[in-house]
Design a protein around this motif. Sequence first.
Motif, PDB file in Angstrom:
ATOM      1  N   GLY A  26     -13.038  85.445 -11.437  1.00  0.00           N
ATOM      2  CA  GLY A  26     -13.139  84.545 -10.282  1.00  0.00           C
ATOM      3  C   GLY A  26     -14.617  84.348  -9.946  1.00  0.00           C
ATOM      4  O   GLY A  26     -15.463  85.174 -10.327  1.00  0.00           O
ATOM      5  N   SER A  27     -14.912  83.245  -9.243  1.00  0.00           N
ATOM      6  CA  SER A  27     -16.331  83.077  -8.899  1.00  0.00           C
ATOM      7  C   SER A  27     -16.724  84.040  -7.778  1.00  0.00           C
ATOM      8  O   SER A  27     -17.893  84.281  -7.533  1.00  0.00           O
ATOM      9  CB  SER A  27     -16.658  81.632  -8.537  1.00  0.00           C
ATOM     10  N   GLN A  28     -15.714  84.636  -7.129  1.00  0.00           N
ATOM     11  CA  GLN A  28     -16.019  85.673  -6.138  1.00  0.00           C
ATOM     12  C   GLN A  28     -16.812  86.800  -6.785  1.00  0.00           C
ATOM     13  O   GLN A  28     -17.720  87.360  -6.188  1.00  0.00           O
ATOM     14  CB  GLN A  28     -14.708  86.196  -5.531  1.00  0.00           C
ATOM     15  N   LEU A  87     -20.456  86.037  -7.043  1.00  0.00           N
ATOM     16  CA  LEU A  87     -21.188  86.299  -5.793  1.00  0.00           C
ATOM     17  C   LEU A  87     -21.567  87.777  -5.700  1.00  0.00           C
ATOM     18  O   LEU A  87     -22.680  88.130  -5.335  1.00  0.00           O
ATOM     19  CB  LEU A  87     -20.337  85.903  -4.585  1.00  0.00           C
ATOM     20  N   TYR A 102     -19.297  79.785   3.482  1.00  0.00           N
ATOM     21  CA  TYR A 102     -18.081  80.418   2.951  1.00  0.00           C
ATOM     22  C   TYR A 102     -18.046  81.890   3.389  1.00  0.00           C
ATOM     23  O   TYR A 102     -18.932  82.674   3.069  1.00  0.00           O
ATOM     24  CB  TYR A 102     -18.086  80.276   1.432  1.00  0.00           C
ATOM     25  N   TYR A 160     -28.315  80.172  -0.663  1.00  0.00           N
ATOM     26  CA  TYR A 160     -26.921  80.018  -1.098  1.00  0.00           C
ATOM     27  C   TYR A 160     -26.399  78.690  -0.566  1.00  0.00           C
ATOM     28  O   TYR A 160     -26.459  78.439   0.644  1.00  0.00           O
ATOM     29  CB  TYR A 160     -26.074  81.176  -0.544  1.00  0.00           C
ATOM     30  N   ILE A 205     -23.205  75.572  -0.937  1.00  0.00           N
ATOM     31  CA  ILE A 205     -21.954  75.033  -1.507  1.00  0.00           C
ATOM     32  C   ILE A 205     -22.158  73.519  -1.514  1.00  0.00           C
ATOM     33  O   ILE A 205     -22.117  72.882  -0.464  1.00  0.00           O
ATOM     34  CB  ILE A 205     -20.744  75.430  -0.644  1.00  0.00           C
ATOM     35  N   ASN A 262     -16.989  74.416   1.890  1.00  0.00           N
ATOM     36  CA  ASN A 262     -16.053  75.306   2.571  1.00  0.00           C
ATOM     37  C   ASN A 262     -16.859  76.112   3.587  1.00  0.00           C
ATOM     38  O   ASN A 262     -17.681  76.926   3.183  1.00  0.00           O
ATOM     39  CB  ASN A 262     -15.396  76.252   1.554  1.00  0.00           C
ATOM     40  N   ASP A 273     -22.971  77.144  -5.479  1.00  0.00           N
ATOM     41  CA  ASP A 273     -21.554  77.516  -5.598  1.00  0.00           C
ATOM     42  C   ASP A 273     -20.722  76.228  -5.605  1.00  0.00           C
ATOM     43  O   ASP A 273     -20.797  75.442  -4.664  1.00  0.00           O
ATOM     44  CB  ASP A 273     -21.196  78.400  -4.389  1.00  0.00           C
ATOM     45  N   PRO A 329     -16.973  75.553  -6.534  1.00  0.00           N
ATOM     46  CA  PRO A 329     -15.586  75.659  -7.023  1.00  0.00           C
ATOM     47  C   PRO A 329     -14.768  74.382  -6.817  1.00  0.00           C
ATOM     48  O   PRO A 329     -13.730  74.223  -7.434  1.00  0.00           O
ATOM     49  CB  PRO A 329     -15.010  76.804  -6.180  1.00  0.00           C
ATOM     50  N   TYR A 330     -15.248  73.486  -5.932  1.00  0.00           N
ATOM     51  CA  TYR A 330     -14.448  72.295  -5.583  1.00  0.00           C
ATOM     52  C   TYR A 330     -14.947  71.022  -6.257  1.00  0.00           C
ATOM     53  O   TYR A 330     -14.337  69.963  -6.101  1.00  0.00           O
ATOM     54  CB  TYR A 330     -14.481  72.080  -4.055  1.00  0.00           C
ATOM     55  N   SER A 384     -15.388  77.583 -11.130  1.00  0.00           N
ATOM     56  CA  SER A 384     -14.168  78.396 -11.082  1.00  0.00           C
ATOM     57  C   SER A 384     -12.959  77.586 -11.543  1.00  0.00           C
ATOM     58  O   SER A 384     -12.895  76.373 -11.319  1.00  0.00           O
ATOM     59  CB  SER A 384     -13.937  78.853  -9.643  1.00  0.00           C
ATOM     60  N   SER A 405     -10.140  78.369 -10.224  1.00  0.00           N
ATOM     61  CA  SER A 405      -9.176  78.604  -9.148  1.00  0.00           C
ATOM     62  C   SER A 405      -8.624  77.328  -8.530  1.00  0.00           C
ATOM     63  O   SER A 405      -7.435  77.237  -8.244  1.00  0.00           O
ATOM     64  CB  SER A 405      -9.809  79.458  -8.051  1.00  0.00           C
ATOM     65  N   LYS A 406      -9.473  76.347  -8.277  1.00  0.00           N
ATOM     66  CA  LYS A 406      -9.016  75.155  -7.571  1.00  0.00           C
ATOM     67  C   LYS A 406      -8.618  74.041  -8.537  1.00  0.00           C
ATOM     68  O   LYS A 406      -7.955  73.084  -8.138  1.00  0.00           O
ATOM     69  CB  LYS A 406     -10.103  74.646  -6.610  1.00  0.00           C
ATOM     70  N   ARG A 417      -7.832  84.069 -12.242  1.00  0.00           N
ATOM     71  CA  ARG A 417      -9.019  84.857 -11.899  1.00  0.00           C
ATOM     72  C   ARG A 417     -10.136  84.679 -12.922  1.00  0.00           C
ATOM     73  O   ARG A 417     -10.748  85.655 -13.372  1.00  0.00           O
ATOM     74  CB  ARG A 417      -8.680  86.363 -11.741  1.00  0.00           C
TER      75      ARG A 417
HETATM   76  C1  LIG Z   1     -17.074  78.251  -1.716  1.00  0.00           C
HETATM   77  C2  LIG Z   1     -16.253  79.233  -2.486  1.00  0.00           C
HETATM   78  N1  LIG Z   1     -16.847  80.008  -3.393  1.00  0.00           N
HETATM   79  C3  LIG Z   1     -16.158  80.898  -4.126  1.00  0.00           C
HETATM   80  C4  LIG Z   1     -14.798  81.050  -3.959  1.00  0.00           C
HETATM   81  C5  LIG Z   1     -14.093  82.105  -4.765  1.00  0.00           C
HETATM   82  O1  LIG Z   1     -13.146  81.570  -5.612  1.00  0.00           O
HETATM   83  P1  LIG Z   1     -12.533  82.314  -6.869  1.00  0.00           P
HETATM   84  O2  LIG Z   1     -12.985  83.737  -6.863  1.00  0.00           O
HETATM   85  O3  LIG Z   1     -11.072  82.188  -6.723  1.00  0.00           O
HETATM   86  O4  LIG Z   1     -13.096  81.593  -8.059  1.00  0.00           O
HETATM   87  C6  LIG Z   1     -14.122  80.269  -3.018  1.00  0.00           C
HETATM   88  C7  LIG Z   1     -12.677  80.434  -2.784  1.00  0.00           C
HETATM   89  O5  LIG Z   1     -12.083  79.906  -1.887  1.00  0.00           O
HETATM   90  C8  LIG Z   1     -14.869  79.326  -2.260  1.00  0.00           C
HETATM   91  O6  LIG Z   1     -14.303  78.537  -1.342  1.00  0.00           O
END
Ligand SMILES: Cc1ncc(COP(=O)(O)O)c(C=O)c1O
Length: 403
Positions: A103-105, A108, A129, A176, A178, A183, A211, A213-214, A241, A243-244, A251
């Motif tokens: 995940g991109s989490q 971070l 975020y 940092y 987005i 978000n 960052d 992800p969207y 990511s 994820s979206k 993950r």
């Molecule tokens: C701005 C941002 N960065 C990172 C993430 C982490 O996403 P993931 O770990 O699912 O890739 C999210 C998830 O909502 C996000 O909104």
Amino acid sequence: MSTVWEDNYSYTARNVRPSPVREMLAVIKQPGMISFAGGMPAPEVFPVDKFYEGAHVLKDDGKNLLQYGTTEGYAPLKEFLASFTAERMGRTVATDEMLLTTGSQQALELFASALIDRGDFVVTENPSYLAALTTFYNHGAQFLGIPTDNEGMKVDLLPGVIEKARAEGKKVKFIYTIVNFHNPGGSTMSLERRKKLVEISQRYDIPIFEDDPYGYVRYEGDHLPSIFSFDDKGGTLYAGSFSKILAPGSRIGWVTGNKEIIRKMVVFKQAADLCSSPICQSLVYEYCRKGYLSEHLPVIIETYRPKRDKMEECLQKYLAPYGVSWVKPEGGFFFWLDMPGIDSRELFKKAVEKKVAFVVGTPFCVDEAAGIDKARLNFTFVQPDVIEDGISRLAEAIGEMKA
Ligand SMILES: Cc1ncc(COP(=O)(O)O)c(C=O)c1O
């Protein structure tokens, strides 16, 4: 009486902050609750059958996939991503400029491990975020919050903020941001500001964490080049990511950047989880290799755009009369409401009684006061036919507060 655990907690553990969103999940799960709270994709768009189609890899290549993988990530997936992201990144990046993450989490977290010493300062949009703020905070960071408007971070304010911080002896470690469909803010950084941010980063020798992800979930307008693509000095790390755009349960995320920072993050990842799941990486690759990801993006967009439009129509109808305003997101998952004179924490209590949930603004803000009259609403997860019901319940709650 203190326990054996309490006596032995680390400094970080004693100060760690649980995620207010995760803590809210119990409330959101109550029967009949309409939830605009989480940041979740709509399960109806998950491409279950096409994803499952790739499961044969377990039979074909199980002896490898059930083994530990490389920390850097599954090479075929990295090659796919290098070509899939080439337009956005301004070139086809080399595979050693990329690391696959859980995940991109995790990106971070690894970045924070590589850069933050306790007491360092991180520049972020204000709001930002939540889970990024929490990660950086857990590493001991403090924040310099920069306000945003409908063109994203007001980067013109940065030189003044950085110079003041430095004059006060503060160490500013990174910026940092987005960039697309923020978000929680919903805004997208304009092209001009992207270029200016790189210029500022290079002028002050402060790297950028971009960052995104969207970014591929755009409902209208043209895609913008990444900040990374303007940075000829290698001072920007880009995070993406699946994820979206596919499924958060995969993950799998990725980071692209200069080999030096990638290598450092690899070393931290060795200690974090050795490698991301080879099974997940290969299943995601199987899906992407067949061109399914490119076919799937329009499906996601066509599913979410009407939800966004419906939510905006309802916000206009029910909440605008109370002076509530927002930036219309051109993509992504969220509306960020500015609600002058309305305390979102009080509104949350009333809203939950009426069985509608959202996230209060305070935890997204570097200075909590800035978030008191703000709220984040997600529009992707709910069914379109309940959006009106949910927003009208919210309006009722506001009406009662104002009465
Ligand atoms: C701005 C941002 N960065 C990172 C993430 C982490 O996403 P993931 O770990 O699912 O890739 C999210 C998830 O909502 C996000 O909104």
